[in-house]
Design a protein around this motif. Structure first.
Motif, PDB file in Angstrom:
ATOM      1  N   PRO A  40     117.450 -17.538  -6.649  1.00 16.68           N
ATOM      2  CA  PRO A  40     117.383 -18.986  -6.436  1.00 16.68           C
ATOM      3  C   PRO A  40     118.663 -19.496  -5.778  1.00 16.68           C
ATOM      4  O   PRO A  40     119.773 -19.187  -6.238  1.00 16.68           O
ATOM      5  N   SER A  41     118.509 -20.267  -4.717  1.00 21.01           N
ATOM      6  CA  SER A  41     119.667 -20.689  -3.936  1.00 21.01           C
ATOM      7  C   SER A  41     120.609 -21.585  -4.732  1.00 21.01           C
ATOM      8  O   SER A  41     121.837 -21.399  -4.701  1.00 21.01           O
ATOM      9  N   GLY A  42     120.061 -22.581  -5.437  1.00 21.70           N
ATOM     10  CA  GLY A  42     120.912 -23.508  -6.176  1.00 21.70           C
ATOM     11  C   GLY A  42     121.753 -22.811  -7.223  1.00 21.70           C
ATOM     12  O   GLY A  42     122.967 -23.023  -7.323  1.00 21.70           O
ATOM     13  N   ALA A  43     121.132 -21.962  -8.022  1.00 19.08           N
ATOM     14  CA  ALA A  43     121.860 -21.241  -9.067  1.00 19.08           C
ATOM     15  C   ALA A  43     122.908 -20.313  -8.475  1.00 19.08           C
ATOM     16  O   ALA A  43     124.022 -20.190  -9.007  1.00 19.08           O
ATOM     17  N   THR A  44     122.588 -19.653  -7.355  1.00 17.93           N
ATOM     18  CA  THR A  44     123.541 -18.747  -6.714  1.00 17.93           C
ATOM     19  C   THR A  44     124.771 -19.506  -6.226  1.00 17.93           C
ATOM     20  O   THR A  44     125.914 -19.054  -6.392  1.00 17.93           O
ATOM     21  N   ILE A  45     124.553 -20.675  -5.635  1.00 23.36           N
ATOM     22  CA  ILE A  45     125.665 -21.499  -5.147  1.00 23.36           C
ATOM     23  C   ILE A  45     126.568 -21.918  -6.303  1.00 23.36           C
ATOM     24  O   ILE A  45     127.803 -21.855  -6.205  1.00 23.36           O
ATOM     25  N   ILE A  46     125.976 -22.331  -7.417  1.00 24.51           N
ATOM     26  CA  ILE A  46     126.774 -22.790  -8.554  1.00 24.51           C
ATOM     27  C   ILE A  46     127.559 -21.642  -9.181  1.00 24.51           C
ATOM     28  O   ILE A  46     128.742 -21.793  -9.520  1.00 24.51           O
ATOM     29  N   ILE A  47     126.931 -20.481  -9.350  1.00 23.39           N
ATOM     30  CA  ILE A  47     127.635 -19.331  -9.915  1.00 23.39           C
ATOM     31  C   ILE A  47     128.814 -18.939  -9.030  1.00 23.39           C
ATOM     32  O   ILE A  47     129.915 -18.635  -9.514  1.00 23.39           O
ATOM     33  N   LEU A  48     128.595 -18.969  -7.723  1.00 22.22           N
ATOM     34  CA  LEU A  48     129.676 -18.643  -6.788  1.00 22.22           C
ATOM     35  C   LEU A  48     130.797 -19.677  -6.893  1.00 22.22           C
ATOM     36  O   LEU A  48     131.986 -19.318  -6.904  1.00 22.22           O
ATOM     37  N   GLY A  49     130.434 -20.958  -6.984  1.00 21.30           N
ATOM     38  CA  GLY A  49     131.440 -22.012  -7.125  1.00 21.30           C
ATOM     39  C   GLY A  49     132.262 -21.845  -8.393  1.00 21.30           C
ATOM     40  O   GLY A  49     133.488 -22.036  -8.394  1.00 21.30           O
ATOM     41  N   ALA A  50     131.593 -21.495  -9.496  1.00 20.91           N
ATOM     42  CA  ALA A  50     132.296 -21.266 -10.757  1.00 20.91           C
ATOM     43  C   ALA A  50     133.222 -20.061 -10.658  1.00 20.91           C
ATOM     44  O   ALA A  50     134.340 -20.068 -11.193  1.00 20.91           O
ATOM     45  N   ALA A  51     132.765 -19.014  -9.958  1.00 19.50           N
ATOM     46  CA  ALA A  51     133.585 -17.815  -9.786  1.00 19.50           C
ATOM     47  C   ALA A  51     134.839 -18.139  -8.959  1.00 19.50           C
ATOM     48  O   ALA A  51     135.942 -17.654  -9.265  1.00 19.50           O
ATOM     49  N   ILE A  52     134.685 -18.949  -7.929  1.00 21.76           N
ATOM     50  CA  ILE A  52     135.824 -19.343  -7.098  1.00 21.76           C
ATOM     51  C   ILE A  52     136.817 -20.162  -7.918  1.00 21.76           C
ATOM     52  O   ILE A  52     138.039 -19.958  -7.833  1.00 21.76           O
ATOM     53  N   TYR A  53     136.292 -21.073  -8.724  1.00 23.06           N
ATOM     54  CA  TYR A  53     137.170 -21.875  -9.580  1.00 23.06           C
ATOM     55  C   TYR A  53     137.922 -20.981 -10.566  1.00 23.06           C
ATOM     56  O   TYR A  53     139.135 -21.136 -10.772  1.00 23.06           O
ATOM     57  N   GLY A  54     137.206 -20.033 -11.183  1.00 23.20           N
ATOM     58  CA  GLY A  54     137.847 -19.123 -12.124  1.00 23.20           C
ATOM     59  C   GLY A  54     138.919 -18.280 -11.460  1.00 23.20           C
ATOM     60  O   GLY A  54     140.012 -18.083 -12.008  1.00 23.20           O
ATOM     61  N   ALA A  55     138.630 -17.787 -10.246  1.00 18.83           N
ATOM     62  CA  ALA A  55     139.613 -16.982  -9.522  1.00 18.83           C
ATOM     63  C   ALA A  55     140.830 -17.820  -9.131  1.00 18.83           C
ATOM     64  O   ALA A  55     141.968 -17.351  -9.214  1.00 18.83           O
ATOM     65  N   ALA A  56     140.583 -19.068  -8.713  1.00 20.86           N
ATOM     66  CA  ALA A  56     141.691 -19.948  -8.346  1.00 20.86           C
ATOM     67  C   ALA A  56     142.563 -20.270  -9.554  1.00 20.86           C
ATOM     68  O   ALA A  56     143.791 -20.331  -9.458  1.00 20.86           O
ATOM     69  N   LEU A  57     141.927 -20.474 -10.692  1.00 23.81           N
ATOM     70  CA  LEU A  57     142.669 -20.760 -11.919  1.00 23.81           C
ATOM     71  C   LEU A  57     143.508 -19.558 -12.336  1.00 23.81           C
ATOM     72  O   LEU A  57     144.683 -19.692 -12.702  1.00 23.81           O
ATOM     73  N   ALA A  58     142.905 -18.360 -12.256  1.00 21.67           N
ATOM     74  CA  ALA A  58     143.636 -17.146 -12.593  1.00 21.67           C
ATOM     75  C   ALA A  58     144.787 -16.917 -11.617  1.00 21.67           C
ATOM     76  O   ALA A  58     145.898 -16.545 -12.015  1.00 21.67           O
ATOM     77  N   GLY A  59     144.532 -17.158 -10.333  1.00 19.15           N
ATOM     78  CA  GLY A  59     145.582 -16.993  -9.333  1.00 19.15           C
ATOM     79  C   GLY A  59     146.736 -17.955  -9.537  1.00 19.15           C
ATOM     80  O   GLY A  59     147.901 -17.602  -9.339  1.00 19.15           O
ATOM     81  N   ARG A  60     146.414 -19.160  -9.977  1.00 14.63           N
ATOM     82  CA  ARG A  60     147.477 -20.151 -10.238  1.00 14.63           C
ATOM     83  C   ARG A  60     148.368 -19.689 -11.380  1.00 14.63           C
ATOM     84  O   ARG A  60     149.586 -19.855 -11.336  1.00 14.63           O
ATOM     85  N   HIS A  61     147.770 -19.117 -12.410  1.00 12.41           N
ATOM     86  CA  HIS A  61     148.570 -18.614 -13.537  1.00 12.41           C
ATOM     87  C   HIS A  61     149.431 -17.425 -13.103  1.00 12.41           C
ATOM     88  O   HIS A  61     150.560 -17.253 -13.596  1.00 12.41           O
ATOM     89  N   LEU A  62     148.922 -16.608 -12.179  1.00 14.19           N
ATOM     90  CA  LEU A  62     149.689 -15.463 -11.714  1.00 14.19           C
ATOM     91  C   LEU A  62     150.852 -15.893 -10.837  1.00 14.19           C
ATOM     92  O   LEU A  62     151.921 -15.265 -10.841  1.00 14.19           O
ATOM     93  N   LEU A  63     150.639 -16.977 -10.065  1.00 17.35           N
ATOM     94  CA  LEU A  63     151.683 -17.435  -9.145  1.00 17.35           C
ATOM     95  C   LEU A  63     152.793 -18.185  -9.857  1.00 17.35           C
ATOM     96  O   LEU A  63     153.950 -18.140  -9.453  1.00 17.35           O
ATOM     97  N   LEU A  64     152.414 -18.883 -10.953  1.00 15.60           N
ATOM     98  CA  LEU A  64     153.414 -19.656 -11.685  1.00 15.60           C
ATOM     99  C   LEU A  64     154.174 -18.749 -12.648  1.00 15.60           C
ATOM    100  O   LEU A  64     153.601 -17.843 -13.247  1.00 15.60           O
ATOM    101  N   PRO A  65     155.466 -18.977 -12.816  1.00 18.18           N
ATOM    102  CA  PRO A  65     156.264 -18.147 -13.721  1.00 18.18           C
ATOM    103  C   PRO A  65     155.886 -18.402 -15.173  1.00 18.18           C
ATOM    104  O   PRO A  65     155.394 -19.453 -15.521  1.00 18.18           O
TER     105      PRO A  65
END
Length: 268
Positions: free
Chosen positions: A243-268
């Protein structure tokens, strides 16, 4: 995969996805900063009443959804700003009433019950050209309002109390913000459906907020993230037959999670 780009339905999906991503990136940034995600959810679910009304009257369901989202936005604004009612209570009421009216309209529509799955959960691969025209018109209105009122919207979004001290019409600008949310929700219905609208409206903006310091940059980043999320999500859903809608949302959540994790890695 390349040959599919020449098909009309896939081209419509790409255009619809880009239009929706631009709208949700701009207005979603205001929603995230002002912490209006729950209110946006109430307005989006009230849209189901408009979809049912569209089927009952024999008009485009998205037009009915636009009528209901604008009405729901006005009601929520009035009860919250004028009557000083609790936001969570009135949001829940509008949410439930909109869904209930949609069920009633569908039940009394003559003939066979309409197919509602695409409106509830989205199917961007089936977006007709008429819906794209409506989405483009709504995006034009959204852009015109935001550009014309941007400094005032920024003030009201970040600090309504200070904006009132400065003499800005906070009540009227808050109504404008509610109406912007209502107009944005309509094109998102075709992309991810009523149930998942709130996620696409907030996830790109929330991701952008992690790495930006100004609202303007946040909007630009949210639009780019939203466009990428929608386009990649469309491709993944087509290739994987999901399903297109569900796939888009899961991908968006994954991007947000990766960005959040990356922010913690970049910050001391």
């Amino acid at each position: 995969m390349i040959e599919i780009l020449g098909l009309g339905f896939f081209q419509n999906a790409i255009v619809a996805g880009i239009l929706a991503a631009i709208a949700c990136g701009i207005v979603g940034s205001l929603v995230v900063v002002r912490r209006m995600a729950a209110t946006s959810g109430g307005i989006s679910h009230a849209a189901f009443g408009g979809v049912g009304l569209g089927f009952f009257l024999g008009i485009d369901p998205l037009i009915g959804a636009a009528i209901f989202t604008i009405g729901a936005a006005c009601i929520l604004w009035y009860l919250n700003v004028r009557e000083m009612q609790e936001t969570d209570t009135i949001t829940a009421a509008v949410w439930a009433v909109g869904m209930a009216l949609g069920i009633i309209f569908v039940s009394i529509t003559p003939g066979y019950p309409p197919e509602l799955f695409s409106y509830l959960f989205g199917n961007i691969l089936l977006v007709p050209t008429s819906d794209i025209i409506l989405m483009a018109l709504l995006l034009g209105v959204i852009l015109a309002i935001v550009i014309a009122l941007f400094p005032r919207l920024v003030a009201v979004t970040f600090d309504p109390e200070y904006a009132a001290v400065m003499g800005l019409p906070v009540s009227a600008l808050t109504l404008v913000l509610f109406l912007l949310i209502a107009l944005t929700i309509v094109p998102l219905i075709s992309v991810v459906g009523i149930i998942l609208v709130i996620a696409l409206l907030t996830l790109p903006a929330a991701t952008a907020r992690l790495y930006t310091q100004s609202l303007k940059r946040m909007m630009i980043a949210a639009v780019l993230i939203g466009v990428g999320t929608v386009l990649v999500g469309i491709a993944l859903s087509y290739v994987s037959n999901l399903p297109s809608g569900a796939t888009i949302i899961i991908l968006g959540a994954a991007i947000y999670g990766a960005a959040l994790a990356g922010r913690h890695l970049l910050l001391p």
